[in-house]
Enzyme design. Structure first.
Site, PDB file in Angstrom:
ATOM      1  N   GLU A  14       0.883  -1.172   0.000  1.00 49.52           N
ATOM      2  CA  GLU A  14       0.000   0.000   0.000  1.00 49.52           C
ATOM      3  C   GLU A  14       0.917   1.216   0.000  1.00 49.52           C
ATOM      4  O   GLU A  14       1.651   1.454   0.965  1.00 49.52           O
ATOM      5  CB  GLU A  14      -0.896  -0.025   1.236  1.00 49.52           C
ATOM      6  CG  GLU A  14      -1.825   1.168   1.328  1.00 49.52           C
ATOM      7  CD  GLU A  14      -1.954   1.673   2.745  1.00 49.52           C
ATOM      8  OE1 GLU A  14      -1.570   2.827   2.989  1.00 49.52           O
ATOM      9  OE2 GLU A  14      -2.421   0.904   3.606  1.00 49.52           O
ATOM     10  N   CYS A  48      -3.081   7.833   5.107  1.00 47.75           N
ATOM     11  CA  CYS A  48      -2.754   7.559   3.702  1.00 47.75           C
ATOM     12  C   CYS A  48      -3.927   7.781   2.755  1.00 47.75           C
ATOM     13  O   CYS A  48      -3.728   7.946   1.548  1.00 47.75           O
ATOM     14  CB  CYS A  48      -2.227   6.140   3.545  1.00 47.75           C
ATOM     15  SG  CYS A  48      -3.418   4.881   4.053  1.00 47.75           S
TER      16      CYS A  48
END
Length: 315
Positions: A14, A48
Site C-alpha cells: 500500500e 494515507c
C-alpha cells in the site's frame, strides 16, 4: 520488493498517493464539507487515504472554504492549537517538508505554524495551480488545496492525467455522475458522498493500483492475498477410450475434433442451436412417418368416446 525478489516472494504494498475529492455543484455542501473536514484533519492529515485536494467548479470555492472554517471551529474550538483533539506533525523533518509546500500559495484559511511543537493549523489553499509544488507529492498533512475545474469532464481528465490514487471521493446527488466518474477513472478505492469509510469495511478489499500500491487486503481478502490458490484435478481411471484423441499417432480428424472440443470453435449458443435444429428434424421425420398411425388411433379414440356417450343416454 528487492528483498522479496531474491526469494521470489510475492508482495502486497500500500503506497498511498494524492487522493482527489470531487465536489459537484449538485450536492449538500454542508454535509460534504463536514465529512471532508473530518477526513482531512483527522490525525493532522497524516493518514494515507485522507482527501489530498479538492476539485470543484470555481463558483464553489468560497462556499467550501467558509463551510470548512465553520466545521473546524465546531470540531476543535476557537483555538485549534489548544484543542486536545487536534494532533501534531510526527517530526521536524516532515514539519519542514509540509511548510515548504505552502510557498507561493494563496492561503484562504489557516496557515499558522509553531516549529517548537510541530504544529500546523488546518489550512486551505485556493486557486491552486496544478503545476504547484503542493500538487507534486502526497501532502500527508493538514493542507487542503482547492483546484478549480470547469466541470466533471475536466475533473476526470485531471485525475487521469496524474498517477492513480489510493482513494477517490465523489460528492454528488447525481448517482449517474458518481457511476460515470468511477467507470472513467482508476483508483485503489472509491467512496461516494463520504471519505475514508470504505477502509472500515472488512468486506471490501483495500489496496492501491499502479503507483498507489499492489494487491489488496482486509477480511477474507487478506487470507486470499497471503494464500496460494493451488489447482487440483482428480480424475477416474475409467473411460480411457476418449483419451485416444490425445495419444499418438496423430491425424487431421483428431486435430479437427480437438479444435472443436478444446478451442471451442462453436460457442455454447451455437451448439445449443445446432442441437435444437437436429431435434426438430428428428421430430418432423417421426411425425411424418407415424402420421397415418396417429390419425387411425385418434379416430378410434373418438369412436369409443362417442359410443360410450350414446350408451349412457340409453340408460
Amino acid at each position: 520488493m528487492e528483498a522479496a525478489a531474491k526469494h521470489l516472494t510475492p508482495v502486497t504494498l500500500e503506497l498511498g498517493g494524492k487522493s482527489p475529492c470531487y465536489v459537484d455543484k449538485d450536492c449538500d455542501l454542508d454535509i460534504a464539507c463536514r465529512r471532508i473536514t473530518w477526513g482531512k484533519y483527522m490525525n493532522c492529515g497524516q493518514t494515507c487515504i485522507a482527501p489530498d485536494y479538492i476539485l470543484c467548479e470555481p463558483s464553489l470555492q468560497s462556499q467550501i472554504v467558509q463551510k470548512i472554517k465553520e466545521t473546524v471551529k465546531e470540531f476543535y474550538g476557537e483555538n485549534v492549537k489548544e484543542s486536545p483533539d487536534y494532533e501534531r506533525i510526527i517530526n521536524l523533518h516532515h514539519f519542514k517538508r509540509i511548510i515548504n509546500l505552502l510557498e507561493g500559495q494563496k492561503i484562504a484559511y489557516g496557515g499558522e505554524t509553531d516549529e517548537a511543537t510541530c504544529y500546523i493549523a488546518p489550512t486551505i489553499l485556493t486557486d491552486v495551480d496544478p503545476e504547484a509544488k503542493v500538487m507534486q507529492e502526497e501532502i500527508f498533512g493538514p493542507i487542503l488545496p482547492i483546484v478549480p475545474v470547469k466541470n466533471a469532464d475536466e475533473a476526470i481528465k485531471f485525475i487521469n492525467d496524474h498517477e492513480k490514487p489510493l482513494a477517490f471521493y465523489i460528492f454528488s446527488r447525481n448517482n449517474k455522475l458518481i457511476k460515470r466518474m468511477i467507470d472513467e477513472t482508476s483508483s485503489g478505492g472509491v467512496t461516494g458522498n463520504d471519505v475514508i469509510m470504505h477502509f472500515t469495511l472488512s468486506s471490501l478489499p483495500f489496496g492501491g493500483v499502479g503507483s498507489s500500491g499492489i494487491g489488496a487486503y482486509h477480511g477474507k481478502h487478506s487470507f486470499d492475498t497471503f494464500s496460494h490458490q493451488r489447482s487440483c484435478l482428480l480424475k477416474s481411471l475409467k473411460r480411457e477410450g476418449i483419451n485416444k484423441l490425445r495419444y499418438p499417432p496423430n491425424s487431421q480428424s483428431k486435430v479437427d475434433l480437438a479444435k472443436f472440443l478444446i478451442l471451442k470453435r462453436f460457442n455454447k449458443g451455437k451448439l445449443c442451436l445446432l442441437m435444437l435444429t437436429v431435434l426438430g428434424i428428428v421430430a418432423a421425420v417421426l411425425i411424418k412417418k407415424y402420421q397415418a398411425v396417429l390419425r387411425r388411433k385418434a379416430l378410434l379414440i373418438f369412436l369409443v368416446v362417442h359410443r360410450l356417450h350414446w350408451s349412457s343416454k340409453q340408460w
